[in-house]
Design a protein around this motif. Structure first.
Motif, short mmCIF file in Angstrom:
data_model
loop_
_atom_site.label_atom_id
_atom_site.label_comp_id
_atom_site.label_asym_id
_atom_site.label_seq_id
_atom_site.Cartn_x
_atom_site.Cartn_y
_atom_site.Cartn_z
N ASP A 1 0.81 -1.21 0.00
CA ASP A 1 0.00 0.00 0.00
C ASP A 1 0.85 1.26 0.00
O ASP A 1 0.55 2.22 -0.72
CB ASP A 1 -0.96 0.01 1.19
CG ASP A 1 -2.16 -0.91 0.98
OD1 ASP A 1 -2.28 -1.50 -0.11
OD2 ASP A 1 -2.98 -1.04 1.92
N LEU B 1 2.34 1.79 -3.51
CA LEU B 1 1.37 2.35 -4.45
C LEU B 1 1.02 3.79 -4.10
O LEU B 1 0.83 4.63 -4.99
CB LEU B 1 0.11 1.49 -4.48
CG LEU B 1 0.04 0.42 -5.57
CD1 LEU B 1 -0.06 1.04 -6.96
CD2 LEU B 1 1.24 -0.53 -5.52
N ALA B 2 0.95 4.10 -2.81
CA ALA B 2 0.65 5.47 -2.41
C ALA B 2 1.73 6.43 -2.89
O ALA B 2 1.43 7.55 -3.33
CB ALA B 2 0.51 5.54 -0.89
N ASN C 1 1.28 6.86 -6.69
CA ASN C 1 0.08 7.65 -6.97
C ASN C 1 0.28 9.12 -6.62
O ASN C 1 -0.27 10.01 -7.29
CB ASN C 1 -1.12 7.09 -6.21
CG ASN C 1 -1.56 5.73 -6.73
OD1 ASN C 1 -1.21 5.33 -7.83
ND2 ASN C 1 -2.32 5.01 -5.92
N GLU C 2 1.05 9.39 -5.56
CA GLU C 2 1.24 10.77 -5.13
C GLU C 2 1.98 11.58 -6.18
O GLU C 2 1.52 12.67 -6.58
CB GLU C 2 1.98 10.83 -3.80
CG GLU C 2 2.16 12.25 -3.27
CD GLU C 2 2.86 12.33 -1.93
OE1 GLU C 2 3.05 13.46 -1.44
OE2 GLU C 2 3.23 11.27 -1.38
N ASP D 1 2.51 10.84 -9.33
CA ASP D 1 1.75 10.79 -10.57
C ASP D 1 0.66 11.85 -10.59
O ASP D 1 0.45 12.56 -11.57
CB ASP D 1 1.16 9.38 -10.71
CG ASP D 1 0.50 9.12 -12.04
OD1 ASP D 1 1.23 8.91 -13.02
OD2 ASP D 1 -0.74 9.11 -12.10
N THR D 2 -0.05 11.99 -9.48
CA THR D 2 -1.12 12.98 -9.36
C THR D 2 -0.57 14.40 -9.37
O THR D 2 -1.13 15.30 -10.02
CB THR D 2 -1.92 12.74 -8.07
OG1 THR D 2 -2.53 11.45 -8.12
CG2 THR D 2 -3.00 13.80 -7.88
N LYS E 1 5.62 4.74 -14.31
CA LYS E 1 4.98 5.96 -13.81
C LYS E 1 5.80 7.21 -14.17
O LYS E 1 5.24 8.24 -14.56
CB LYS E 1 4.80 5.88 -12.29
CG LYS E 1 3.84 4.80 -11.83
CD LYS E 1 2.41 5.13 -12.17
CE LYS E 1 1.43 4.15 -11.55
NZ LYS E 1 0.03 4.47 -11.86
N ASN F 1 -7.39 -4.32 -7.72
CA ASN F 1 -6.91 -4.45 -6.34
C ASN F 1 -6.49 -5.87 -6.00
O ASN F 1 -6.10 -6.14 -4.86
CB ASN F 1 -8.02 -4.03 -5.37
CG ASN F 1 -8.29 -2.55 -5.39
OD1 ASN F 1 -8.62 -1.99 -6.43
ND2 ASN F 1 -8.16 -1.89 -4.25
N PHE G 1 -5.03 -0.65 -2.50
CA PHE G 1 -4.78 0.22 -3.65
C PHE G 1 -4.79 -0.60 -4.92
O PHE G 1 -4.31 -1.74 -4.95
CB PHE G 1 -3.41 0.91 -3.53
CG PHE G 1 -3.37 2.05 -2.56
CD1 PHE G 1 -3.49 3.36 -2.98
CD2 PHE G 1 -3.19 1.81 -1.20
CE1 PHE G 1 -3.43 4.41 -2.08
CE2 PHE G 1 -3.13 2.85 -0.29
CZ PHE G 1 -3.26 4.16 -0.74
N SER G 2 -5.32 0.00 -5.99
CA SER G 2 -5.29 -0.65 -7.29
C SER G 2 -3.90 -0.54 -7.91
O SER G 2 -3.22 0.48 -7.75
CB SER G 2 -6.31 -0.02 -8.23
OG SER G 2 -6.13 -0.49 -9.56
N GLY H 1 -3.49 -0.16 -10.89
CA GLY H 1 -3.65 0.78 -11.99
C GLY H 1 -3.46 0.15 -13.35
O GLY H 1 -2.86 0.73 -14.25
#
Length: 326
Positions: free
Chosen positions: A41, A44-45, A48-49, A51-52, A82, A292, A310-311, A313
């Protein structure tokens, strides 16, 4: 602590990038690993952070790996994917899109060497599509990305043969089926959506080959950022069950005779993808992350499944073999 930046001409005198002058630092966890549930998790977090921040909020980012102690194969491939998506798909607010990501490398020398010596740095360093095209000219670099399997499959096989020698049985057909499924189907679900799919992402896949010649151990990892197996197979699974988890959807896709794609002449399901595990005594496992879910497959049976917070993606597949090669 070592900071890897860009050529000086890309930076303003005060050290800020050109264009949008706001830079955000994103600190990596100590372990970037998808294999262990306790690290999945936060891995992935982290992805994702940043990337966003880049693609949705328009910031330059510095990825701070100073405390990183471990970077495993699948996580390194996702990092490659990513980062290069950020470099090649950034909004027009960025004056130098290839400069959107910079780095602070790990203080741990062994982990720092993973970046420098494995080919990862050449794959994620500042640059755009021309940088990625150059990776195809480096047969020794295990990181590759593409979207045209018909023209790129030959180079992939050539690289594997040079590195490993004798390949596991049926791995080539498994790779071919995987690439074709990605190219033809993985991103279909994004068509007609509110945000058009960036040209760079059409049929896009990323691959990492980890070869340990001392242990004769081979891992091939393949990732796409498509809709994922659960979302593409649920119309089939709903005919069987009213409510199906991501793990159950992946497991259903693995069953003989079940195909993810209802197109004549396309989509052999997981028959080809599973076959290297069943055909080789040296096979250790097949990992399938999608949505997921995670399903682990060994020699004719599913042995483990895990539903994460978390997925992934898209879909990430890894085949691992021991006692193979020259």
């Amino acid at each position: 602590m070592m900071t890897i930046s860009l050529e000086k001409k890309l930076w303003l005198p005060d050290g800020q990038p050109p264009g949008n002058t706001i830079t955000k630092t994103v600190k990596s966890p100590e372990r970037l690993c998808l294999y262990r549930a306790e690290w999945y998790d936060e891995t992935l977090a982290f992805f994702n952070e940043f990337d966003t921040l880049v693609l949705r909020q328009g910031f330059y980012v510095v990825l701070d790996f100073s405390d990183l102690k471990e970077l495993t194969a699948a996580a390194s491939l996702m990092l490659f994917a990513k980062v290069t998506r950020c470099q090649c798909c950034v909004p027009k607010v960025f004056a130098y899109p290839g400069a959107v990501v910079s780095y602070i490398l790990p203080e741990d020398k062994a982990v720092r060497d993973v970046f420098r010596k494995s080919g990862l740095w050449a794959a994620i360093k500042p640059g755009g599509e021309s940088k990625l095209d150059r990776l195809w000219n480096d047969i020794n670099n295990p990181y590759k990305t593409g979207n045209d399997p018909s023209s790129q499959m030959g180079a992939i096989i050539e690289q594997l043969l040079k590195q490993v020698g004798k390949l596991p049985r049926k791995i080539v057909s498994a790779l071919q089926e995987s690439y074709l499924n990605i190219a033809h189907h993985a991103y279909e679900g994004f068509k007609g959506g509110p945000v058009p799919l960036h040209e760079f992402m059409v049929g896009r896949w990323w691959q990492f080959v980890k070869w340990n010649p001392k242990a004769n151990r081979l891992s091939l990892v393949l990732y796409d950022m498509g809709v994922g197996i659960p979302d593409s197979i649920r119309p089939i699974s709903h005919a069987v069950e009213q409510k199906v988890s991501d793990c159950a959807s992946i497991a259903l896709a693995m069953k003989s005779g079940v195909t993810r794609f209802k197109i004549q002449g396309r989509g052999r399901g997981f028959n080809d993808i599973k076959s290297p595990i069943d055909a080789n005594p040296s096979a250790e496992y097949l990992l399938v992350f999608s949505g997921n879910g995670l399903v682990v497959y060994r020699s004719g049976k599913k042995v483990e499944e895990k539903l994460h917070g978390f997925s992934i993606g898209g879909t990430l597949i890894e085949w691992t073999f021991s006692g193979v090669g020259k």
